[in-house]
Design an enzyme around this catalytic site. Structure first.
Site, mmCIF file in Angstrom:
data_model
loop_
_atom_site.group_PDB
_atom_site.id
_atom_site.type_symbol
_atom_site.label_atom_id
_atom_site.label_comp_id
_atom_site.label_asym_id
_atom_site.label_seq_id
_atom_site.Cartn_x
_atom_site.Cartn_y
_atom_site.Cartn_z
ATOM 1 N N THR A 1 1.949 -27.594 55.035
ATOM 2 C CA THR A 1 0.613 -27.280 55.039
ATOM 3 C C THR A 1 -0.188 -27.707 56.546
ATOM 4 O OG1 THR A 1 0.176 -27.575 52.752
ATOM 5 C CG2 THR A 1 -1.594 -27.477 53.938
ATOM 6 N N THR B 1 -2.044 -32.347 52.518
ATOM 7 C CA THR B 1 -0.623 -31.890 52.533
ATOM 8 C C THR B 1 0.258 -32.436 51.677
ATOM 9 O OG1 THR B 1 1.181 -31.186 54.066
ATOM 10 C CG2 THR B 1 -0.284 -32.988 54.425
#
Length: 374
Positions: free
Chosen positions: A242, A293
């Site tokens: 991410t 993330t």
């Protein structure tokens, strides 16, 4: 008289706990005079099994250069007096356009050989937020998320509906082939091969040969070869790719943005934490801005981004302490990954419980760091 008092008390209680008033109390645009010395930008490019042993010097330099350029993109906005919202969008858009990161151009493939992307953005001034999930043709999902926030009455749009909205708002639409990268295709093939091994948790549901849907075709109609050397694949073992950014502008306002292609070989329209406000993305001037993330299912269950902000706002914990406590909770649950967080005093937190996390920050005083490993 007694009824009248009861009615007034009930009405007052209802007003004090109404969503509109609570939002007004929480969302506080800064009225302080502009102060360029406070501007700060923090970014991340994913977390996971990122170690020196799995990284070549060429790959390490490529990531460092990309992180520096993503920092420059957002920090240039802040230096010119721009908003935190514009800054986080600029940094995330740069990473979406880079094939190195699992977002936008570098998004991973699903089990069916598609690229399905999610993104979210949030303004700490007023708790305005927007996100999209499962988009396949929007060049920059973070732009679509911001359009949802600013040009609709909604917060989250998904799939074809989100794509129709993006078209109507004039955002860049590209063919699905735009998101093809050799490295991500190789990741899918490796995942499919692992899936087909006897004893694999997914072996019972796995096809006996690579799904036709997962065979990405090149020009000329030939199936892509799987002969790319491992040294050329931008993957470091188990990695949650991410990207995200949090920023503090000269007006004292915070913002957060997150974008992702999800997990390699994901199925069934799976959506992770990135586009879910309060899980992978959150910003509030009363507390801090957070972008996450990691293993999205755990970050959703722990409402990680909001949990960090609540610790800062309600428990008055320093942002670094709050962020670490939340990541500790994720670890105890069995999840891994990391997050970046930033408060209105410019204090930064970058905790992670994986082997590494692509991360970087820059401050107005010139302090700047780009890091990959623990």
């Amino acid at each position: 008289m007694l009824f009248s008092r009861f009615f007034r008390a009930t009405l007052l209680a209802a007003l004090l706990t109404s969503p509109a008033l609570l939002q007004a109390q929480s969302a506080t645009p800064s009225t302080a005079a502009p102060d360029a010395s406070r501007i700060t930008l923090v970014i991340h490019g994913g977390a996971g099994t990122i170690t020196r042993a799995l990284m070549t010097p060429e790959k390490e330099k490529a990531y460092q250069d990309a992180l520096n350029q993503a920092l420059d993109a957002g920090y240039a906005v802040l230096k010119k007096g721009g908003t935190a919202l514009d800054a986080v969008e600029a940094s995330v858009r740069f990473m979406e356009d880079s094939p190195l990161f699992n977002a936008g151009k570098g998004a991973v493939f699903t089990h069916d050989g598609r690229n399905e992307m999610d993104a979210a953005i949030m303004d700490g001034r007023n708790l305005a937020a927007g996100s999209v999930a499962g988009v396949t043709v929007v060049r920059n999902p973070i732009r679509a998320a911001r359009a949802v926030m600013e040009k609709s009455e909604h917060v989250l749009l998904t799939g074809s509906g989100a794509e129709q909205f993006a078209r109507e708002k004039g955002l860049a639409i590209v063919p699905p082939s735009y998101f093809y990268t050799e490295a991500r295709y190789q990741q899918l093939q490796q995942a499919l091969a692992e899936e087909r091994k006897p004893g694999s948790p997914d072996q019972l549901n796995a096809p006996t040969s690579p799904s036709e849907k997962s065979k990405v075709k090149l020009k000329g109609g030939k199936p892509q070869s799987t002969a790319l050397p491992e040294s050329q694949i931008f993957t470091e073992g188990k990695k949650y790719g991410t990207v995200g950014a949090v920023a503090l502008d000269q007006f004292g306002n915070l913002a957060a943005a997150t974008s992702t292609g999800g997990m390699t070989n994901k199925r069934y329209g799976r959506v992770g934490d990135a586009p879910i406000i309060g899980c992978g993305t959150y910003a509030d001037n009363q507390s801090c801005a957070v972008s996450c993330t990691g293993w999205g299912e755990y970050f959703i269950r722990a409402t990680v981004a909001r949990d960090v902000a609540a610790r800062v706002e309600l428990l008055h914990q320093p942002v670094a302490e709050a962020a670490q406590a939340t990541m500790d909770k994720v670890g105890k649950m069995g999840g891994d990954g990391g997050l970046i967080a930033l408060d209105r005093q410019g204090n930064i937190a970058l905790p992670f419980n994986s082997a590494g996390m692509y991360r970087a920050y820059v401050k107005a005083n010139g302090e700047r760091q780009v890091q990959i490993y623990k």
